[in-house]
Design an enzyme around this catalytic site. Structure first.
Site, short mmCIF file in Angstrom:
data_model
loop_
_atom_site.label_atom_id
_atom_site.label_comp_id
_atom_site.label_asym_id
_atom_site.label_seq_id
_atom_site.Cartn_x
_atom_site.Cartn_y
_atom_site.Cartn_z
N LYS A 221 -58.91 -15.50 -1.45
CA LYS A 221 -58.21 -15.84 -2.57
C LYS A 221 -59.14 -15.46 -3.93
O LYS A 221 -58.48 -15.07 -4.69
CB LYS A 221 -58.09 -17.48 -2.56
CG LYS A 221 -56.93 -17.78 -1.73
CD LYS A 221 -56.94 -19.38 -1.47
CE LYS A 221 -55.72 -19.58 -0.37
NZ LYS A 221 -55.64 -21.20 -0.24
N GLN B 78 -58.85 -26.21 -0.98
CA GLN B 78 -58.16 -25.61 0.31
C GLN B 78 -58.29 -27.00 1.30
O GLN B 78 -58.98 -27.62 1.27
CB GLN B 78 -59.49 -24.62 0.81
CG GLN B 78 -59.25 -23.87 2.01
CD GLN B 78 -57.88 -23.11 2.08
OE1 GLN B 78 -57.61 -22.57 0.74
NE2 GLN B 78 -57.14 -22.73 3.01
N ASP C 181 -50.81 -24.29 -5.72
CA ASP C 181 -50.07 -24.27 -4.54
C ASP C 181 -48.63 -24.81 -4.39
O ASP C 181 -47.96 -24.77 -3.35
CB ASP C 181 -51.04 -25.18 -3.62
CG ASP C 181 -52.00 -24.62 -2.90
OD1 ASP C 181 -51.86 -23.67 -2.25
OD2 ASP C 181 -53.09 -25.27 -2.88
N1 GUN Z 1 -54.50 -24.53 4.02
C1 GUN Z 1 -53.76 -23.83 4.78
N2 GUN Z 1 -52.84 -23.28 3.96
C2 GUN Z 1 -53.04 -23.66 2.67
C3 GUN Z 1 -52.57 -23.36 1.62
O1 GUN Z 1 -51.26 -22.64 1.37
N3 GUN Z 1 -53.09 -23.93 0.24
C4 GUN Z 1 -54.29 -24.46 0.65
N4 GUN Z 1 -54.73 -25.14 -0.55
N5 GUN Z 1 -54.78 -24.98 1.65
C5 GUN Z 1 -54.18 -24.66 2.83
#
Ligand code: GUN
Length: 281
Positions: free
Chosen positions: A51, A95, A118
């Site tokens: 990311k 995350q 998100d």
């Molecule tokens: N863990 C697995 N998928 C995601 C996501 O799309 N966003 C976040 N913040 N954590 C995750």
């Protein structure tokens, strides 16, 4: 045939990058994405690194905040508050999963809805389900873009989504429904699951189990979207929730793992960050 998520992600990010250059000219700065990682989960570390890389690639300012496993809920919430209050931070993401001693829902609710790139905050979830403005969750948003990019007709089609998580299954079903597909939400305990899945013109598998769906799940000619990213317990290789070798020959289109849904999820995260930035002006 494969749906090339990697290529579409590249094009999507190039489009974001071009808009970022305009932002810098017009508003004097680039969007800023802050990502928090609590603990040392190896998969989460990989995701967070990717990311950050994508953010830099599109020209964002990117901050990664690593907090130890022992971080208390109060400490994490305090860090989120600080980022919420920082006028030069546009997107905030924690995350998931967070360590078990931290309440995930409290974390999701703590992130300001305007910075919730998100799309997990309850007010963004409500926005999706009530057709009001919202930040859309990245994985289903990316899947819709892949379907559209490949001219997959949705209106009047049967879609089956296997998985009912807040992050993927439920919003995916709603987005397909809003495009006039007829949607079944199934799960790993659905009775006669292969027969239910084999009704689908569009099959989305998001159960998080390696090679869960074989050819008995797939109607010949179906479009198959594999959301899984699993380590094969024997080879250690990345595999999806779909048995690619079995299913690819009968599907009309299929997303490979890796190189399918994953890159598009991150490309949509970049789009969402840009959107959150632009909404300020
Ligand atoms: N863990 C697995 N998928 C995601 C996501 O799309 N966003 C976040 N913040 N954590 C995750």
């Amino acid at each position: 045939m494969n749906i090339d998520g990697k290529a579409l992600a590249k094009a999507t990010k190039e489009n974001v990058a071009a808009k970022v250059r305009e932002c810098v000219e017009k508003y004097g700065r680039a969007p800023h994405l802050a990502v928090i990682l609590v603990g040392e989960d190896p998969a989460s570390q990989t995701y967070v690194r990717s990311k950050g890389k994508d953010a830099e690639q599109v020209g964002f300012r990117s901050t990664t905040i690593r907090m130890p496993e022992s971080t208390s809920e109060e400490e994490l919430l305090a860090e989120i508050s600080r980022l919420n209050a920082d006028t030069e931070v546009d997107g905030v993401l924690v995350q998931l999963p967070v360590p078990r001693h931290i309440d995930e829902n409290r974390v999701i609710e703590a992130i300001s809805a305007e910075k919730d790139v998100d799309g997990f905050h309850p007010s963004n979830v409500a926005g999706l389900w009530q057709k009001r403005p919202h930040v859309a969750p990245c994985t289903p948003k990316g899947i819709m873009k892949m379907l559209d990019d490949n001219n997959v007709e949705l209106e009047g089609k049967k879609a089956v989504v296997i998985g009912r998580s807040n992050i993927v299954g439920l919003p995916m079903a709603k987005m397909l429904l809003d495009r006039n597909a007829t949607v079944t939400i199934a799960h790993s305990r659905t009775k006669n699951l292969p027969e239910v899945a084999a009704q689908a013109d569009i099959l989305v598998v998001a159960v998080g189990r390696p090679r869960f769906a074989g050819k008995d799940f797939v109607k010949p000619g179906a479009v198959v979207i594999d959301v899984g990213i699993n380590r094969d317990p024997e080879t250690g290789k990345l595999v999806g929730d779909v048995d690619y070798d079995e299913v690819a020959p009968i599907a009309s289109l299929i997303t490979p793992v890796p190189g399918g849904v994953g890159p598009m999820t991150r490309a949509c995260l970049m789009e969402n960050t840009l959107e959150c930035f632009l909404a300020k002006f």
